[in-house]
Design a protein around this motif. Structure first.
Motif, PDB file in Angstrom:
ATOM      1  N   LEU A 148       0.823  -1.197   0.000  1.00 32.96           N
ATOM      2  CA  LEU A 148       0.000   0.000   0.000  1.00 32.96           C
ATOM      3  C   LEU A 148       0.865   1.259   0.000  1.00 32.96           C
ATOM      4  CD1 LEU A 148      -2.824   1.275   0.158  1.00 32.96           C
ATOM      5  CD2 LEU A 148      -2.612   1.161   2.661  1.00 32.96           C
ATOM      6  N   GLY A 149       1.925   1.245   0.776  1.00 33.09           N
ATOM      7  CA  GLY A 149       2.853   2.377   0.791  1.00 33.09           C
ATOM      8  C   GLY A 149       3.508   2.605  -0.562  1.00 33.09           C
ATOM      9  N   ILE A 150       3.875   1.521  -1.240  1.00 31.73           N
ATOM     10  CA  ILE A 150       4.480   1.639  -2.566  1.00 31.73           C
ATOM     11  C   ILE A 150       3.473   2.213  -3.550  1.00 31.73           C
ATOM     12  CG2 ILE A 150       5.365   0.296  -4.510  1.00 31.73           C
ATOM     13  CD1 ILE A 150       6.672  -1.576  -2.403  1.00 31.73           C
ATOM     14  N   VAL A 151       2.247   1.731  -3.510  1.00 33.20           N
ATOM     15  CA  VAL A 151       1.205   2.235  -4.415  1.00 33.20           C
ATOM     16  C   VAL A 151       0.950   3.719  -4.164  1.00 33.20           C
ATOM     17  CG1 VAL A 151      -1.256   2.083  -4.948  1.00 33.20           C
ATOM     18  CG2 VAL A 151       0.114   0.014  -4.813  1.00 33.20           C
ATOM     19  N   LEU A 152       0.876   4.123  -2.913  1.00 25.84           N
ATOM     20  CA  LEU A 152       0.659   5.538  -2.587  1.00 25.84           C
ATOM     21  C   LEU A 152       1.840   6.406  -3.020  1.00 25.84           C
ATOM     22  CD1 LEU A 152      -1.040   5.280   0.916  1.00 25.84           C
ATOM     23  CD2 LEU A 152      -2.104   5.826  -1.278  1.00 25.84           C
ATOM     24  N   ALA A 153       3.058   5.906  -2.867  1.00 26.31           N
ATOM     25  CA  ALA A 153       4.232   6.664  -3.288  1.00 26.31           C
ATOM     26  C   ALA A 153       4.254   6.843  -4.807  1.00 26.31           C
ATOM     27  CB  ALA A 153       5.506   5.955  -2.813  1.00 26.31           C
ATOM     28  N   VAL A 154       3.933   5.788  -5.543  1.00 26.45           N
ATOM     29  CA  VAL A 154       3.894   5.887  -7.003  1.00 26.45           C
ATOM     30  C   VAL A 154       2.800   6.861  -7.439  1.00 26.45           C
ATOM     31  CG1 VAL A 154       3.364   4.589  -9.108  1.00 26.45           C
ATOM     32  CG2 VAL A 154       4.946   3.644  -7.432  1.00 26.45           C
ATOM     33  N   ALA A 155       1.636   6.784  -6.797  1.00 25.93           N
ATOM     34  CA  ALA A 155       0.536   7.689  -7.141  1.00 25.93           C
ATOM     35  C   ALA A 155       0.920   9.142  -6.852  1.00 25.93           C
ATOM     36  CB  ALA A 155      -0.723   7.307  -6.368  1.00 25.93           C
ATOM     37  N   ALA A 156       1.599   9.398  -5.740  1.00 26.29           N
ATOM     38  CA  ALA A 156       2.006  10.764  -5.400  1.00 26.29           C
ATOM     39  C   ALA A 156       3.021  11.298  -6.404  1.00 26.29           C
ATOM     40  CB  ALA A 156       2.593  10.801  -3.990  1.00 26.29           C
ATOM     41  N   VAL A 157       3.963  10.469  -6.823  1.00 22.61           N
ATOM     42  CA  VAL A 157       4.945  10.906  -7.811  1.00 22.61           C
ATOM     43  C   VAL A 157       4.259  11.219  -9.135  1.00 22.61           C
ATOM     44  CG1 VAL A 157       6.899  10.132  -9.217  1.00 22.61           C
ATOM     45  CG2 VAL A 157       6.926   9.786  -6.755  1.00 22.61           C
ATOM     46  N   LEU A 158       3.328  10.374  -9.551  1.00 23.99           N
ATOM     47  CA  LEU A 158       2.597  10.640 -10.787  1.00 23.99           C
ATOM     48  C   LEU A 158       1.781  11.922 -10.668  1.00 23.99           C
ATOM     49  CD1 LEU A 158       1.317   7.085 -11.771  1.00 23.99           C
ATOM     50  CD2 LEU A 158       3.003   8.466 -12.977  1.00 23.99           C
ATOM     51  N   TRP A 159       1.074  12.091  -9.561  1.00 22.56           N
ATOM     52  CA  TRP A 159       0.168  13.226  -9.374  1.00 22.56           C
ATOM     53  C   TRP A 159       0.903  14.563  -9.310  1.00 22.56           C
ATOM     54  CZ3 TRP A 159      -5.016  13.144  -9.636  1.00 22.56           C
ATOM     55  CH2 TRP A 159      -5.709  14.267  -9.215  1.00 22.56           C
ATOM     56  N   TYR A 160       2.026  14.590  -8.570  1.00 23.53           N
ATOM     57  CA  TYR A 160       2.704  15.858  -8.322  1.00 23.53           C
ATOM     58  C   TYR A 160       3.892  16.137  -9.248  1.00 23.53           C
ATOM     59  CZ  TYR A 160      -0.118  16.206  -4.156  1.00 23.53           C
ATOM     60  OH  TYR A 160      -1.179  16.291  -3.291  1.00 23.53           O
ATOM     61  N   VAL A 161       4.401  15.119  -9.949  1.00 20.35           N
ATOM     62  CA  VAL A 161       5.572  15.331 -10.798  1.00 20.35           C
ATOM     63  C   VAL A 161       5.249  15.045 -12.261  1.00 20.35           C
ATOM     64  CG1 VAL A 161       7.953  14.630 -11.250  1.00 20.35           C
ATOM     65  CG2 VAL A 161       7.144  14.796  -8.901  1.00 20.35           C
TER      66      VAL A 161
END
Length: 67
Positions: A21-34
């Motif tokens: 879940l942490g990995i999925v959230l980190a990937v989503a945050a990188v996609l969303w903000y970068v």
């Protein structure tokens, strides 16, 4: 691929689920903000054709049928 990742995560299944879940959230945050903000300047989804409705020829201002 997902089974390979699951086998590589440490711990029992609750720890693996939290890490996944942490990995999925980190990937989503990188996609969303970068990634997505950088792509938006090149793709420009919001510059589409906007069609406005034709002006009404009715002189009545009532929005109630029969009113």
């Amino acid at each position: 691929m997902y089974a390979w990742i699951w086998r590589r995560l440490p711990g029992a299944w609750p720890a693996k689920a939290a890490a996944a879940l942490g990995i999925v959230l980190a990937v989503a945050a990188v996609l969303w903000y970068v990634a997505f903000p950088r792509l938006e300047t090149k793709i420009q989804f919001d510059h589409g054709v906007v069609q406005t409705p034709a002006p009404s020829t009715s002189t009545s201002t009532s929005t109630i049928p029969g009113g």
